[in-house]
Design a protein around this motif. Structure first.
Motif, PDB file in Angstrom:
ATOM      1  N   ARG A  36       0.820  -1.213   0.000  1.00  0.00           N
ATOM      2  CA  ARG A  36       0.000   0.000   0.000  1.00  0.00           C
ATOM      3  C   ARG A  36       0.859   1.270   0.000  1.00  0.00           C
ATOM      4  N   GLN A  37       2.156   1.102  -0.311  1.00  0.00           N
ATOM      5  CA  GLN A  37       3.111   2.222  -0.333  1.00  0.00           C
ATOM      6  C   GLN A  37       3.265   2.883   1.039  1.00  0.00           C
ATOM      7  N   MET A  38       3.053   2.098   2.092  1.00  0.00           N
ATOM      8  CA  MET A  38       3.318   2.588   3.451  1.00  0.00           C
ATOM      9  C   MET A  38       4.784   2.332   3.748  1.00  0.00           C
ATOM     10  N   VAL A  39       5.449   3.333   4.295  1.00  0.00           N
ATOM     11  CA  VAL A  39       6.862   3.210   4.647  1.00  0.00           C
ATOM     12  C   VAL A  39       7.002   3.175   6.167  1.00  0.00           C
ATOM     13  N   TRP A  40       8.173   2.775   6.638  1.00  0.00           N
ATOM     14  CA  TRP A  40       8.440   2.738   8.074  1.00  0.00           C
ATOM     15  C   TRP A  40       9.041   4.073   8.495  1.00  0.00           C
ATOM     16  N   VAL A  41       8.486   4.638   9.574  1.00  0.00           N
ATOM     17  CA  VAL A  41       8.918   5.941  10.077  1.00  0.00           C
ATOM     18  C   VAL A  41       9.238   5.804  11.559  1.00  0.00           C
ATOM     19  N   LEU A  42      10.343   6.437  11.970  1.00  0.00           N
ATOM     20  CA  LEU A  42      10.722   6.420  13.380  1.00  0.00           C
ATOM     21  C   LEU A  42       9.918   7.488  14.104  1.00  0.00           C
ATOM     22  N   SER A  43       9.186   7.081  15.136  1.00  0.00           N
ATOM     23  CA  SER A  43       8.397   8.010  15.944  1.00  0.00           C
ATOM     24  C   SER A  43       8.793   7.778  17.403  1.00  0.00           C
ATOM     25  N   GLY A  44       9.619   8.682  17.933  1.00  0.00           N
ATOM     26  CA  GLY A  44      10.153   8.454  19.276  1.00  0.00           C
ATOM     27  C   GLY A  44      11.056   7.236  19.224  1.00  0.00           C
ATOM     28  N   ASN A  45      10.721   6.227  20.014  1.00  0.00           N
ATOM     29  CA  ASN A  45      11.519   5.004  20.028  1.00  0.00           C
ATOM     30  C   ASN A  45      10.738   3.831  19.456  1.00  0.00           C
ATOM     31  N   SER A  46       9.809   4.126  18.534  1.00  0.00           N
ATOM     32  CA  SER A  46       9.081   3.033  17.886  1.00  0.00           C
ATOM     33  C   SER A  46       8.933   3.307  16.392  1.00  0.00           C
ATOM     34  N   LEU A  47       8.611   2.257  15.672  1.00  0.00           N
ATOM     35  CA  LEU A  47       8.411   2.361  14.226  1.00  0.00           C
ATOM     36  C   LEU A  47       6.927   2.362  13.918  1.00  0.00           C
ATOM     37  N   ILE A  48       6.507   3.291  13.073  1.00  0.00           N
ATOM     38  CA  ILE A  48       5.116   3.316  12.628  1.00  0.00           C
ATOM     39  C   ILE A  48       5.097   3.245  11.099  1.00  0.00           C
ATOM     40  N   ALA A  49       3.953   2.882  10.555  1.00  0.00           N
ATOM     41  CA  ALA A  49       3.763   2.854   9.109  1.00  0.00           C
ATOM     42  C   ALA A  49       3.011   4.108   8.688  1.00  0.00           C
ATOM     43  N   ALA A  50       3.505   4.768   7.634  1.00  0.00           N
ATOM     44  CA  ALA A  50       2.858   5.983   7.142  1.00  0.00           C
ATOM     45  C   ALA A  50       2.912   5.982   5.620  1.00  0.00           C
ATOM     46  N   PRO A  51       1.904   6.597   4.967  1.00  0.00           N
ATOM     47  CA  PRO A  51       1.933   6.657   3.503  1.00  0.00           C
ATOM     48  C   PRO A  51       3.138   7.475   3.038  1.00  0.00           C
ATOM     49  N   LEU A  52       3.777   7.026   1.986  1.00  0.00           N
ATOM     50  CA  LEU A  52       4.931   7.725   1.441  1.00  0.00           C
ATOM     51  C   LEU A  52       4.492   9.074   0.885  1.00  0.00           C
ATOM     52  N   SER A  53       5.130  10.145   1.364  1.00  0.00           N
ATOM     53  CA  SER A  53       4.857  11.489   0.852  1.00  0.00           C
ATOM     54  C   SER A  53       6.082  12.364   1.142  1.00  0.00           C
ATOM     55  N   ASN A  54       6.062  13.591   0.620  1.00  0.00           N
ATOM     56  CA  ASN A  54       7.192  14.504   0.821  1.00  0.00           C
ATOM     57  C   ASN A  54       7.362  14.903   2.279  1.00  0.00           C
ATOM     58  N   SER A  55       6.290  14.861   3.062  1.00  0.00           N
ATOM     59  CA  SER A  55       6.360  15.296   4.455  1.00  0.00           C
ATOM     60  C   SER A  55       6.789  14.164   5.406  1.00  0.00           C
ATOM     61  N   VAL A  56       6.991  12.978   4.857  1.00  0.00           N
ATOM     62  CA  VAL A  56       7.341  11.812   5.675  1.00  0.00           C
ATOM     63  C   VAL A  56       8.820  11.476   5.463  1.00  0.00           C
ATOM     64  N   LYS A  57       9.519  11.206   6.565  1.00  0.00           N
ATOM     65  CA  LYS A  57      10.930  10.824   6.480  1.00  0.00           C
ATOM     66  C   LYS A  57      11.057   9.337   6.826  1.00  0.00           C
ATOM     67  N   PRO A  58      11.017   8.451   5.804  1.00  0.00           N
ATOM     68  CA  PRO A  58      11.092   7.017   6.078  1.00  0.00           C
ATOM     69  C   PRO A  58      12.482   6.607   6.568  1.00  0.00           C
ATOM     70  N   VAL A  59      12.515   5.544   7.363  1.00  0.00           N
ATOM     71  CA  VAL A  59      13.801   5.011   7.809  1.00  0.00           C
ATOM     72  C   VAL A  59      14.410   4.187   6.674  1.00  0.00           C
ATOM     73  N   THR A  60      15.713   4.036   6.738  1.00  0.00           N
ATOM     74  CA  THR A  60      16.412   3.100   5.860  1.00  0.00           C
ATOM     75  C   THR A  60      16.740   1.894   6.721  1.00  0.00           C
ATOM     76  N   LEU A  61      16.342   0.738   6.241  1.00  0.00           N
ATOM     77  CA  LEU A  61      16.535  -0.502   6.983  1.00  0.00           C
ATOM     78  C   LEU A  61      17.941  -1.037   6.744  1.00  0.00           C
ATOM     79  N   HIS A  62      18.621  -1.388   7.837  1.00  0.00           N
ATOM     80  CA  HIS A  62      19.903  -2.086   7.743  1.00  0.00           C
ATOM     81  C   HIS A  62      19.617  -3.573   7.902  1.00  0.00           C
TER      82      HIS A  62
END
Length: 157
Positions: A18-44
């Protein structure tokens, strides 16, 4: 037989169908729709060198972390339920350990062009995103009903 030594983890942009990316929010990961205002994490992602928990049918043994942060994904039981957490840990420290650190381990399996991550500590529990935006990334036993357990990894430098 040890897997080949890796000097550094591989880096991936991760998203679900669904084009949801992982975003760091505090000390947890949330899913958010990909957009210019969202800073997705890069997975190692890095392979575990210890083969104690290997099961080729389930996939490759890997550690998962967040690039640019000393945070790794791990699983623990909270109120009787396997729960996905972020723990302050350097992914290379996990990689260098002679003995596999089971709570941090996941089976990485390919299903077509997508990837699936199953907890080694809790067999049958998979990393998932909800169909609702802003919800935490979590572990589920229900695959493909309302939760998404298949992810697309795009290699990044």
């Amino acid at each position: 037989m040890n897997p080949q030594w890796q000097a550094a983890p591989k880096s991936y942009a991760i998203r679900d169908s669904r084009q949801m990316v992982w975003v760091l929010s505090g000390n947890s990961l949330i899913a958010a729709p990909l957009s210019n205002s969202v800073k997705p994490v890069t997975l190692h992602l890095i392979t575990c060198r210890d083969t104690e928990f290997s099961d080729k049918k389930k996939g490759n043994l890997v550690y998962l972390g967040i690039r640019g942060k000393d945070l790794c994904l791990f699983c623990e039981e909270i109120q009787g339920k396997p729960t996905l957490q972020l723990k302050e840990k350097n992914i290379m420290d996990l990689y260098m350990e002679k003995k596999a650190q089971k709570p941090f381990l996941f089976f990485h399996n390919k299903e077509g062009s997508s990837s699936v991550f199953q907890s080694v500590s809790y067999p049958g529990w998979f990393i998932a995103t909800s169909s609702t935006s802003g919800q935490p990334i979590f572990l589920t036993q229900e695959r493909g009903i309302t939760n998404n357990t298949n992810f697309y990894l795009d290699s990044v430098e």
